[in-house]
Design a protein around this motif. Structure first.
Motif, PDB file in Angstrom:
ATOM      1  N   GLY A 106      48.151 -11.109  56.308  1.00 67.96           N
ATOM      2  CA  GLY A 106      48.108 -11.500  54.908  1.00 67.96           C
ATOM      3  C   GLY A 106      48.837 -10.547  53.984  1.00 67.96           C
ATOM      4  O   GLY A 106      49.069  -9.375  54.314  1.00 67.96           O
ATOM      5  N   LYS A 107      49.173 -11.053  52.805  1.00 69.29           N
ATOM      6  CA  LYS A 107      49.981 -10.285  51.857  1.00 69.29           C
ATOM      7  C   LYS A 107      49.160  -9.282  51.048  1.00 69.29           C
ATOM      8  O   LYS A 107      49.716  -8.332  50.503  1.00 69.29           O
ATOM      9  N   MET A 108      47.848  -9.484  50.944  1.00 73.01           N
ATOM     10  CA  MET A 108      47.039  -8.588  50.126  1.00 73.01           C
ATOM     11  C   MET A 108      47.099  -7.157  50.641  1.00 73.01           C
ATOM     12  O   MET A 108      47.115  -6.197  49.854  1.00 73.01           O
ATOM     13  N   LEU A 109      47.126  -6.986  51.962  1.00 74.31           N
ATOM     14  CA  LEU A 109      47.215  -5.639  52.517  1.00 74.31           C
ATOM     15  C   LEU A 109      48.564  -4.998  52.180  1.00 74.31           C
ATOM     16  O   LEU A 109      48.640  -3.790  51.953  1.00 74.31           O
ATOM     17  N   ALA A 110      49.614  -5.809  52.145  1.00 72.31           N
ATOM     18  CA  ALA A 110      50.929  -5.284  51.754  1.00 72.31           C
ATOM     19  C   ALA A 110      50.913  -4.827  50.301  1.00 72.31           C
ATOM     20  O   ALA A 110      51.430  -3.755  49.964  1.00 72.31           O
ATOM     21  N   TYR A 111      50.319  -5.643  49.429  1.00 74.79           N
ATOM     22  CA  TYR A 111      50.215  -5.251  48.022  1.00 74.79           C
ATOM     23  C   TYR A 111      49.396  -3.972  47.871  1.00 74.79           C
ATOM     24  O   TYR A 111      49.723  -3.093  47.066  1.00 74.79           O
ATOM     25  N   ALA A 112      48.316  -3.866  48.646  1.00 72.52           N
ATOM     26  CA  ALA A 112      47.472  -2.678  48.579  1.00 72.52           C
ATOM     27  C   ALA A 112      48.240  -1.437  49.021  1.00 72.52           C
ATOM     28  O   ALA A 112      48.117  -0.356  48.419  1.00 72.52           O
ATOM     29  N   TYR A 113      49.053  -1.584  50.072  1.00 73.69           N
ATOM     30  CA  TYR A 113      49.849  -0.443  50.545  1.00 73.69           C
ATOM     31  C   TYR A 113      50.834   0.013  49.461  1.00 73.69           C
ATOM     32  O   TYR A 113      50.925   1.215  49.158  1.00 73.69           O
ATOM     33  N   ILE A 114      51.563  -0.924  48.899  1.00 73.29           N
ATOM     34  CA  ILE A 114      52.556  -0.574  47.878  1.00 73.29           C
ATOM     35  C   ILE A 114      51.887   0.094  46.677  1.00 73.29           C
ATOM     36  O   ILE A 114      52.380   1.100  46.149  1.00 73.29           O
ATOM     37  N   ALA A 115      50.747  -0.450  46.245  1.00 68.83           N
ATOM     38  CA  ALA A 115      50.052   0.092  45.073  1.00 68.83           C
ATOM     39  C   ALA A 115      49.539   1.507  45.324  1.00 68.83           C
ATOM     40  O   ALA A 115      49.728   2.410  44.494  1.00 68.83           O
ATOM     41  N   THR A 116      48.894   1.721  46.462  1.00 67.95           N
ATOM     42  CA  THR A 116      48.324   3.039  46.729  1.00 67.95           C
ATOM     43  C   THR A 116      49.405   4.094  46.935  1.00 67.95           C
ATOM     44  O   THR A 116      49.274   5.235  46.458  1.00 67.95           O
ATOM     45  N   MET A 117      50.492   3.736  47.598  1.00 67.41           N
ATOM     46  CA  MET A 117      51.578   4.695  47.767  1.00 67.41           C
ATOM     47  C   MET A 117      52.276   4.979  46.441  1.00 67.41           C
ATOM     48  O   MET A 117      52.723   6.102  46.186  1.00 67.41           O
ATOM     49  N   GLY A 118      52.361   3.965  45.587  1.00 66.25           N
ATOM     50  CA  GLY A 118      52.958   4.169  44.271  1.00 66.25           C
ATOM     51  C   GLY A 118      52.143   5.131  43.430  1.00 66.25           C
ATOM     52  O   GLY A 118      52.689   6.037  42.770  1.00 66.25           O
ATOM     53  N   VAL A 119      50.831   4.967  43.448  1.00 60.96           N
ATOM     54  CA  VAL A 119      49.954   5.879  42.708  1.00 60.96           C
ATOM     55  C   VAL A 119      50.008   7.277  43.328  1.00 60.96           C
ATOM     56  O   VAL A 119      50.048   8.288  42.625  1.00 60.96           O
ATOM     57  N   GLY A 120      50.017   7.346  44.653  1.00 60.53           N
ATOM     58  CA  GLY A 120      50.019   8.632  45.337  1.00 60.53           C
ATOM     59  C   GLY A 120      51.276   9.442  45.120  1.00 60.53           C
ATOM     60  O   GLY A 120      51.266  10.665  45.287  1.00 60.53           O
ATOM     61  N   ALA A 121      52.386   8.790  44.737  1.00 63.22           N
ATOM     62  CA  ALA A 121      53.638   9.514  44.531  1.00 63.22           C
ATOM     63  C   ALA A 121      53.548  10.495  43.366  1.00 63.22           C
ATOM     64  O   ALA A 121      54.272  11.496  43.337  1.00 63.22           O
ATOM     65  N   ILE A 122      52.646  10.230  42.424  1.00 64.48           N
ATOM     66  CA  ILE A 122      52.539  11.119  41.255  1.00 64.48           C
ATOM     67  C   ILE A 122      51.932  12.466  41.639  1.00 64.48           C
ATOM     68  O   ILE A 122      52.560  13.516  41.446  1.00 64.48           O
ATOM     69  N   PRO A 123      50.703  12.507  42.196  1.00 65.34           N
ATOM     70  CA  PRO A 123      50.164  13.818  42.594  1.00 65.34           C
ATOM     71  C   PRO A 123      50.819  14.383  43.838  1.00 65.34           C
ATOM     72  O   PRO A 123      50.903  15.608  44.005  1.00 65.34           O
TER      73      PRO A 123
END
Length: 259
Positions: A106-123
């Motif tokens: 499913g696509k929800m896990l892909a969206y979750a991966y992109i979102a969490t890695m995007g947030v993690g790039a800041i710290p």
């Protein structure tokens, strides 16, 4: 003549038309962008910025200030360069998300991966660049201020845990539940080891020296080995998956999702 032409492929051979290979050229463009970005990241972080291997955590304020003075030029050149190409991280996350969306999980896990890695790039990436460039921008600051930037940059870079733990978790789940064979199951277990190393890295917030410090064998070097293995395996699997892409690949997966 018309009937004969109808059964000829573009190269003049007989038989039904073959699906066009590499129909999505951007997949290959992103493959090379991914490879170039991580190569450039290694040069900026390791050779110029000296963040990997990291400086010692068991130093005093004067020693931290002296370290910035010694490596000022390398940090400024390397980290300004990384600020310019920082968008490469989003490209890397996007292409992983692209293949995760091809999975039956499913696509929800892909969206979750992109979102969490995007947030993690800041710290996990941007903050050390800002901290150490700030420290070298005015090297005549108080050693105590430079000491704070020294610690904040390293602890953020090596000790940012939650976002990456979540990202690797959803990726491993997606691979394990996938029935489309995008990535082999063994890659999920390597990804799980990424989660383990992130959890172990939490100890660097409590130790100034030894195996659990930010430059320790357990919290850093084991994590580097696992991450390096993960990157090498991903690039090889990425290349295999990209070579299977055709013009009609998206339609095939949409049909499978509909079922």
């Amino acid at each position: 003549m018309t009937d004969t032409a109808a059964v000829l492929t573009e190269d003049g051979s007989g038989g039904p038309p073959k699906p066009e290979r590499l129909g999505k050229r951007e997949v290959w463009i992103f493959y090379w962008a991914f490879s170039v970005f991580y190569t450039a990241l290694s040069v900026g972080i390791c050779l110029l910025g000296r963040a990997t291997p990291p400086p010692r955590p068991d130093v005093n304020a004067m020693q931290a200030a002296a370290w910035f003075d010694q490596h000022q030029l390398g940090i400024q050149v390397g980290f300004v360069f990384l600020l310019v190409i920082a968008g490469g991280a989003a490209i890397s996350n996007g292409i992983i998300g692209y293949f995760m969306m091809r999975m039956s999980s499913g696509k929800m896990l892909a969206y979750a991966y992109i979102a969490t890695m995007g947030v993690g790039a800041i710290p996990g990436f941007q903050l050390i660049l800002a901290c150490w460039l700030t420290a070298t921008f005015r090297p005549d600051r108080s050693p105590d201020v430079l000491y704070l930037l020294y610690d904040l940059g390293m602890l953020s870079y090596n000790g940012s845990l939650g976002c990456f733990t979540a990202a690797y978790t959803v990726m491993a789940i997606a691979i394990l539940y996938d029935k489309n064979g995008i990535f082999p199951k063994w890659f999920a277990y390597i990804t799980i080891w990424q989660i383990v190393t992130e959890i172990l890295a939490s100890q660097m917030w409590l130790h100034h020296s030894g195996a659990f410090a930010w430059n320790g064998m357990i919290t850093l070097y084991i994590a580097l080995v696992v991450f390096g293995l993960w990157i090498v395996c991903f690039l090889a699997l990425f290349r295999i998956a990209a070579s299977r892409e055709t013009v009609d690949t998206p339609a095939l997966y949409e049909l499978q999702d509909a079922r």
